[in-house]
Structure formats: C-alpha cells, structure tokens
Design a protein around this motif. Structure first.
Motif, mmCIF file in Angstrom:
data_model
loop_
_atom_site.group_PDB
_atom_site.id
_atom_site.type_symbol
_atom_site.label_atom_id
_atom_site.label_comp_id
_atom_site.label_asym_id
_atom_site.label_seq_id
_atom_site.Cartn_x
_atom_site.Cartn_y
_atom_site.Cartn_z
ATOM 1 N N ARG A 1 0.797 -1.079 -0.063
ATOM 2 C CA ARG A 1 0.077 0.038 0.053
ATOM 3 C C ARG A 1 0.599 1.337 0.103
ATOM 4 N NH1 ARG A 1 -3.232 -3.057 3.522
ATOM 5 N NH2 ARG A 1 -2.351 -2.131 5.370
ATOM 6 N N ASN A 2 1.964 1.133 0.608
ATOM 7 C CA ASN A 2 2.757 2.214 0.813
ATOM 8 C C ASN A 2 3.563 2.671 -0.492
ATOM 9 O OD1 ASN A 2 2.232 2.985 3.441
ATOM 10 N ND2 ASN A 2 3.765 1.872 4.354
ATOM 11 N N LEU A 3 3.552 1.838 -1.323
ATOM 12 C CA LEU A 3 4.471 1.786 -2.769
ATOM 13 C C LEU A 3 3.433 2.298 -3.818
ATOM 14 C CD1 LEU A 3 6.431 -1.466 -2.479
ATOM 15 C CD2 LEU A 3 7.420 1.056 -2.178
ATOM 16 N N ARG A 4 1.878 2.201 -3.578
ATOM 17 C CA ARG A 4 1.288 2.761 -4.811
ATOM 18 C C ARG A 4 1.250 3.989 -5.301
ATOM 19 N NH1 ARG A 4 -2.187 -1.296 -4.985
ATOM 20 N NH2 ARG A 4 -2.630 -2.635 -3.305
ATOM 21 N N ALA A 5 1.475 5.033 -4.429
ATOM 22 C CA ALA A 5 1.538 6.297 -4.975
ATOM 23 C C ALA A 5 2.944 6.744 -5.708
ATOM 24 C CB ALA A 5 1.681 7.177 -3.785
ATOM 25 N N GLY A 6 3.940 5.895 -5.459
ATOM 26 C CA GLY A 6 5.084 6.366 -6.304
ATOM 27 C C GLY A 6 5.368 5.194 -7.217
ATOM 28 N N ILE A 7 6.320 4.348 -6.953
ATOM 29 C CA ILE A 7 6.707 3.462 -7.614
ATOM 30 C C ILE A 7 5.824 2.315 -8.317
ATOM 31 C CG2 ILE A 7 7.510 1.401 -6.213
ATOM 32 C CD1 ILE A 7 10.270 1.368 -7.658
ATOM 33 N N GLY A 8 4.599 2.378 -7.454
ATOM 34 C CA GLY A 8 3.459 1.392 -7.945
ATOM 35 C C GLY A 8 3.104 1.697 -9.450
ATOM 36 N N ARG A 9 3.120 2.704 -9.841
ATOM 37 C CA ARG A 9 2.494 3.197 -11.011
ATOM 38 C C ARG A 9 3.082 2.792 -12.201
ATOM 39 N NH1 ARG A 9 0.875 9.664 -9.241
ATOM 40 N NH2 ARG A 9 -0.547 9.223 -7.542
#
Length: 203
Positions: free
Chosen positions: A44-52
């Motif tokens: 969840r903590n990675l979604r905003a940045g590298i997750g995209r």
C-alpha cells in the motif's frame, strides 16, 4: 492465468499490479497471516510512487531512488525518514515479488537483484545480569503477578511472546518441570490467530 488470457498481459502490468498478485499468491500458498498482512501494508505504501510504473520498465535505478527517498523522507503520510532496517523490508518484498514475476514469465530478470539495499548497523544487545533480571521480574510482579510470571518464563525458556501467549495448562508438566511449546498466537489487525511456531516445530 496469463497463458489462459484471464489476466492483464505482462507488458501492461504495473508494479502495484504485481504486488497485489504477489500478496494474493502468498496468501493462497499458506504464508502466515502476519507475513501476508505485512506484505500488503508495504505494498500500500508503494502505490503512490513506484507502484504506477509498468513492471516491464522497472529498473534497479528506480529501486535505488526509492530506497533513497524512503531513507530521506519516508512514506507519504508517514512519520519521517525510515531506518535502514525498514527500507530493507521494502527491498525484501520487492525482490520476492519480482522473483515471482520471473517465475510467472512476466519479466526476464529480477531488477531488485541489481539494486543496492542500505546497509544495516546491528546494535549490540546487552543482556541483563541475573540480578537485574530478578529486579525486573519482581517489579513487574508487584504491578501484576502474571506479568512477573510471563517475564520469568521468557527468561527461563527463551520462548517468543506469541508462544508464551498461546500456552495452555495441557502444555505444562509441573511434576516433570517441563513446558511444551507447541503453537504461537499472532495478532493481525484486531484478530488473534493461533498457528504453528515460527520454526514450525514443537520443542
């Protein structure tokens, strides 16, 4: 699923998509609930940045930039910079997820293998002396007798907190002076889950 066309093609999958699939896979193959919960929290903590980012475009340099950002400013909405140990948790879950993506044929190589995780400085643990331990147990027992008993059992057996919390009277042989460690209690959110010990062995 990819072979049968029942999920997105690997070229369109994002890092977030991989992490979701990896967490579901970990749950399906029987990883412990606490492990799966930790995977999902980190994801969840990675979604905003590298997750995209599309998985096919993920490079070791992206991960190195991520680790630097986590160590410098932390996660969005967090409480500041993360320790090297915390950053390494993100590295570990990304490495495991990318390893699974290689197995699934979604990518050819694991970019996390070439990324540089931060070095951890291991703190030296100073064990209490027997006299200090006795004072600690006595102070805990003065507040609540069961707390003193818990500390004494932990000191004498080396059992983990979850193992001690799951003890039953049937695990204790007072005549022989033996405690059987057979299971462990874990907390996932508001739920308490009883399962095997961390090593999956009784002792």
């Amino acid at each position: 699923d990819v072979d049968e066309g029942s999920c997105a093609q690997p070229s369109t999958i994002t890092v977030s998509g991989l992490l979701d699939a990896f967490c579901d896979h970990a749950e399906n193959i029987g990883r412990s609930p606490t492990t799966v919960a930790e995977y999902r929290r980190l994801s969840r903590n990675l979604r905003a940045g590298i997750g995209r980012l599309r998985l096919a475009k993920l490079r070791a340099s992206h991960l190195d930039e991520l680790y630097a950002a986590l160590g410098g400013s932390g996660v969005p909405g967090g409480r500041g910079p993360l320790s090297a140990a915390s950053v390494n948790r993100y590295h570990d879950v990304l490495k495991a997820a990318c390893r699974q993506a290689v197995r699934w044929g979604w990518i050819e190589t694991n970019p996390a293998d070439r990324a540089t995780a931060p070095s951890e400085r291991r703190a030296t643990v100073k064990a209490p002396t027997p006299a200090e331990l006795r004072r600690l147990i006595e102070a805990a027992a003065a507040v609540q007798p069961c707390h003193g008993l818990l500390l004494a059992l932990a000191a004498m057996t080396g059992a983990r907190r979850g193992e001690l919390a799951s003890l039953r009277w049937s695990d204790i042989d007072l005549d022989a002076g033996v405690v059987h460690i057979r299971r462990s209690l874990r907390q996932v959110g508001q739920r308490l889950i009883e399962g095997d010990t961390k090593t999956h062995q009784e002792r």
